[in-house]
Write an enzyme that holds these catalytic residues in place. Structure first.
Site, PDB file in Angstrom:
ATOM      1  N   HIS A  63      13.448 -70.697  25.241  1.00  0.00           N
ATOM      2  CA  HIS A  63      14.865 -70.449  25.512  1.00  0.00           C
ATOM      3  C   HIS A  63      15.757 -70.923  24.353  1.00  0.00           C
ATOM      4  O   HIS A  63      16.681 -70.225  23.930  1.00  0.00           O
ATOM      5  CB  HIS A  63      15.245 -71.196  26.800  1.00  0.00           C
ATOM      6  CG  HIS A  63      16.541 -70.768  27.403  1.00  0.00           C
ATOM      7  ND1 HIS A  63      16.688 -69.586  28.097  1.00  0.00           N
ATOM      8  CD2 HIS A  63      17.764 -71.357  27.405  1.00  0.00           C
ATOM      9  CE1 HIS A  63      17.942 -69.479  28.509  1.00  0.00           C
ATOM     10  NE2 HIS A  63      18.615 -70.537  28.094  1.00  0.00           N
TER      11      HIS A  63
ATOM     12  N   THR B 270      10.369 -74.452  26.627  1.00  0.00           N
ATOM     13  CA  THR B 270      10.188 -72.995  26.619  1.00  0.00           C
ATOM     14  C   THR B 270      10.898 -72.428  25.384  1.00  0.00           C
ATOM     15  O   THR B 270      11.654 -73.148  24.721  1.00  0.00           O
ATOM     16  CB  THR B 270      10.828 -72.362  27.877  1.00  0.00           C
ATOM     17  OG1 THR B 270      12.267 -72.456  27.735  1.00  0.00           O
ATOM     18  CG2 THR B 270      10.390 -73.073  29.148  1.00  0.00           C
TER      19      THR B 270
ATOM     20  N   ARG C  76      24.211 -87.053  16.178  1.00  0.00           N
ATOM     21  CA  ARG C  76      25.204 -86.190  15.516  1.00  0.00           C
ATOM     22  C   ARG C  76      26.499 -86.050  16.315  1.00  0.00           C
ATOM     23  O   ARG C  76      27.374 -85.270  15.955  1.00  0.00           O
ATOM     24  CB  ARG C  76      24.573 -84.811  15.283  1.00  0.00           C
ATOM     25  CG  ARG C  76      23.506 -84.867  14.206  1.00  0.00           C
ATOM     26  CD  ARG C  76      22.496 -83.742  14.264  1.00  0.00           C
ATOM     27  NE  ARG C  76      21.529 -83.894  13.188  1.00  0.00           N
ATOM     28  CZ  ARG C  76      20.531 -84.788  13.173  1.00  0.00           C
ATOM     29  NH1 ARG C  76      20.343 -85.612  14.186  1.00  0.00           N
ATOM     30  NH2 ARG C  76      19.708 -84.851  12.130  1.00  0.00           N
TER      31      ARG C  76
ATOM     32  N   PHE D   6      31.304 -73.962  12.381  1.00  0.00           N
ATOM     33  CA  PHE D   6      30.070 -74.028  13.184  1.00  0.00           C
ATOM     34  C   PHE D   6      29.767 -75.487  13.536  1.00  0.00           C
ATOM     35  O   PHE D   6      29.077 -76.190  12.800  1.00  0.00           O
ATOM     36  CB  PHE D   6      28.931 -73.408  12.363  1.00  0.00           C
ATOM     37  CG  PHE D   6      27.657 -73.206  13.131  1.00  0.00           C
ATOM     38  CD1 PHE D   6      27.566 -72.241  14.115  1.00  0.00           C
ATOM     39  CD2 PHE D   6      26.536 -73.968  12.842  1.00  0.00           C
ATOM     40  CE1 PHE D   6      26.380 -72.038  14.815  1.00  0.00           C
ATOM     41  CE2 PHE D   6      25.339 -73.775  13.538  1.00  0.00           C
ATOM     42  CZ  PHE D   6      25.266 -72.811  14.524  1.00  0.00           C
TER      43      PHE D   6
ATOM     44  N   PHE E 290      27.741 -76.728  28.908  1.00  0.00           N
ATOM     45  CA  PHE E 290      26.314 -77.084  28.941  1.00  0.00           C
ATOM     46  C   PHE E 290      26.095 -78.290  28.014  1.00  0.00           C
ATOM     47  O   PHE E 290      26.643 -78.344  26.914  1.00  0.00           O
ATOM     48  CB  PHE E 290      25.500 -75.884  28.442  1.00  0.00           C
ATOM     49  CG  PHE E 290      24.065 -75.865  28.912  1.00  0.00           C
ATOM     50  CD1 PHE E 290      23.671 -75.040  29.958  1.00  0.00           C
ATOM     51  CD2 PHE E 290      23.118 -76.682  28.306  1.00  0.00           C
ATOM     52  CE1 PHE E 290      22.347 -75.021  30.383  1.00  0.00           C
ATOM     53  CE2 PHE E 290      21.803 -76.664  28.733  1.00  0.00           C
ATOM     54  CZ  PHE E 290      21.408 -75.846  29.767  1.00  0.00           C
TER      55      PHE E 290
ATOM     56  N   GLU F  80      27.669 -68.064  25.356  1.00  0.00           N
ATOM     57  CA  GLU F  80      28.956 -67.403  25.632  1.00  0.00           C
ATOM     58  C   GLU F  80      29.979 -67.611  24.510  1.00  0.00           C
ATOM     59  O   GLU F  80      31.068 -67.031  24.555  1.00  0.00           O
ATOM     60  CB  GLU F  80      29.547 -67.938  26.951  1.00  0.00           C
ATOM     61  CG  GLU F  80      28.906 -67.370  28.208  1.00  0.00           C
ATOM     62  CD  GLU F  80      27.496 -67.878  28.479  1.00  0.00           C
ATOM     63  OE1 GLU F  80      27.200 -69.047  28.156  1.00  0.00           O
ATOM     64  OE2 GLU F  80      26.665 -67.084  28.992  1.00  0.00           O
TER      65      GLU F  80
ATOM     66  N   VAL G 194      22.733 -77.202  21.501  1.00  0.00           N
ATOM     67  CA  VAL G 194      21.540 -76.488  21.972  1.00  0.00           C
ATOM     68  C   VAL G 194      20.355 -77.395  21.671  1.00  0.00           C
ATOM     69  O   VAL G 194      20.101 -77.736  20.505  1.00  0.00           O
ATOM     70  CB  VAL G 194      21.394 -75.116  21.284  1.00  0.00           C
ATOM     71  CG1 VAL G 194      20.347 -74.276  22.019  1.00  0.00           C
ATOM     72  CG2 VAL G 194      22.723 -74.368  21.246  1.00  0.00           C
TER      73      VAL G 194
ATOM     74  N   ALA H 149      26.410 -72.249  25.094  1.00  0.00           N
ATOM     75  CA  ALA H 149      26.501 -71.789  23.705  1.00  0.00           C
ATOM     76  C   ALA H 149      26.403 -70.268  23.612  1.00  0.00           C
ATOM     77  O   ALA H 149      27.036 -69.639  22.764  1.00  0.00           O
ATOM     78  CB  ALA H 149      25.411 -72.449  22.872  1.00  0.00           C
TER      79      ALA H 149
HETATM   80  N1  INI Z   1      23.295 -73.583  26.529  1.00  0.00           N
HETATM   81  C1  INI Z   1      23.664 -74.554  25.661  1.00  0.00           C
HETATM   82  O1  INI Z   1      24.833 -74.626  25.284  1.00  0.00           O
HETATM   83  N2  INI Z   1      22.729 -75.437  25.209  1.00  0.00           N
HETATM   84  C2  INI Z   1      21.424 -75.394  25.609  1.00  0.00           C
HETATM   85  O2  INI Z   1      20.630 -76.263  25.162  1.00  0.00           O
HETATM   86  C3  INI Z   1      21.032 -74.397  26.506  1.00  0.00           C
HETATM   87  N3  INI Z   1      19.665 -74.333  26.951  1.00  0.00           N
HETATM   88  O3  INI Z   1      18.804 -74.896  26.301  1.00  0.00           O
HETATM   89  O4  INI Z   1      19.373 -73.707  27.950  1.00  0.00           O
HETATM   90  C4  INI Z   1      22.002 -73.477  26.976  1.00  0.00           C
HETATM   91  N4  INI Z   1      21.684 -72.505  27.847  1.00  0.00           N
HETATM   92  C5  INI Z   1      22.681 -71.783  28.586  1.00  0.00           C
HETATM   93  C6  INI Z   1      23.180 -70.569  27.836  1.00  0.00           C
HETATM   94  O5  INI Z   1      24.012 -70.951  26.763  1.00  0.00           O
HETATM   95  C7  INI Z   1      23.984 -69.636  28.748  1.00  0.00           C
HETATM   96  O6  INI Z   1      25.130 -70.304  29.222  1.00  0.00           O
HETATM   97  C8  INI Z   1      23.166 -69.131  29.959  1.00  0.00           C
HETATM   98  O7  INI Z   1      21.946 -68.573  29.535  1.00  0.00           O
HETATM   99  C9  INI Z   1      23.969 -68.073  30.752  1.00  0.00           C
HETATM  100  O8  INI Z   1      24.298 -66.939  29.928  1.00  0.00           O
END
Ligand code: INI
Length: 163
Positions: free
Chosen positions: A93, A91, A132, A118, A27, A63, A86, A61
């Site tokens: 989330h 939202t 970063r 980290f 992601f 996972e 992230v 993230a």
């Molecule tokens: N995962 C990330 O690594 N970064 C993000 O910014 C992010 N946002 O914002 O949605 C994100 N979402 C996915 C999440 O980590 C899971 O893979 C997903 O929810 C399935 O479990």
């Protein structure tokens, strides 16, 4: 009177044979790929051998904690470097994902005793993430790799000191 304690600390040279895993999310790969490059560059320039470094990809993230804990429990690596990005959206989330990845990594490192750096960016904007990931605020993947090296070295120093 002088009183000089033994100082026990790690160095920044990869100890011989030290093994690492870099656990990286797909992601936001545009950012995370730069963090992975930074982490691998940091390991390589400080003496890690490619055969002793594994790159493990996870979907996001969220996972990361279960995978770093699984690898740490396997006992085959000396340290793990977790990298992800992230980035806040419109939202809540972001809050759920960032809270759980940080708590999860802290929990995994405490539960297993394996250092897990980290290298997870938690930013309010894409611009902050880019800063970063190899631009004006450095590269947090590199920083996390250097910390992992110091922790492995420290572990060996603690052992050698009989503590
Ligand atoms: N995962 C990330 O690594 N970064 C993000 O910014 C992010 N946002 O914002 O949605 C994100 N979402 C996915 C999440 O980590 C899971 O893979 C997903 O929810 C399935 O479990």
């Amino acid at each position: 009177m002088s009183f000089d304690p033994r100082v026990v600390e790690g160095g920044l040279v990869v100890p011989k044979g030290a093994k690492f895993a870099v656990v990286a999310s797909r992601f936001n790969h545009f950012i995370v790929d730069r963090l992975v490059e930074g982490a691998l560059d940091g390991l390589s320039r400080h003496g890690a051998e490619a055969k002793n470094v594994s790159l493990v990809r996870v979907p996001g993230a969220w996972e990361i904690p279960v995978v770093v804990q699984r690898i740490a429990n396997g006992g085959k690596v000396d340290a793990i470097i977790a990298v992800a990005a992230v980035i806040r959206g419109s939202t809540p989330h972001f809050d759920y994902v960032s809270a759980e990845v940080s708590k999860g990594i802290a929990g995994a490192t405490m539960a297993t005793g394996v250092p897990i750096s980290f290298g997870v960016l938690t930013t309010d904007s894409i611009e902050q993430a880019v800063e970063r990931a190899g631009t004006k605020a450095g590269n947090k993947g590199w920083d996390a790799a250097i910390t992992a090296i110091e922790m492995v070295s420290l572990e060996r120093a603690i052992e050698a000191a009989g503590l």
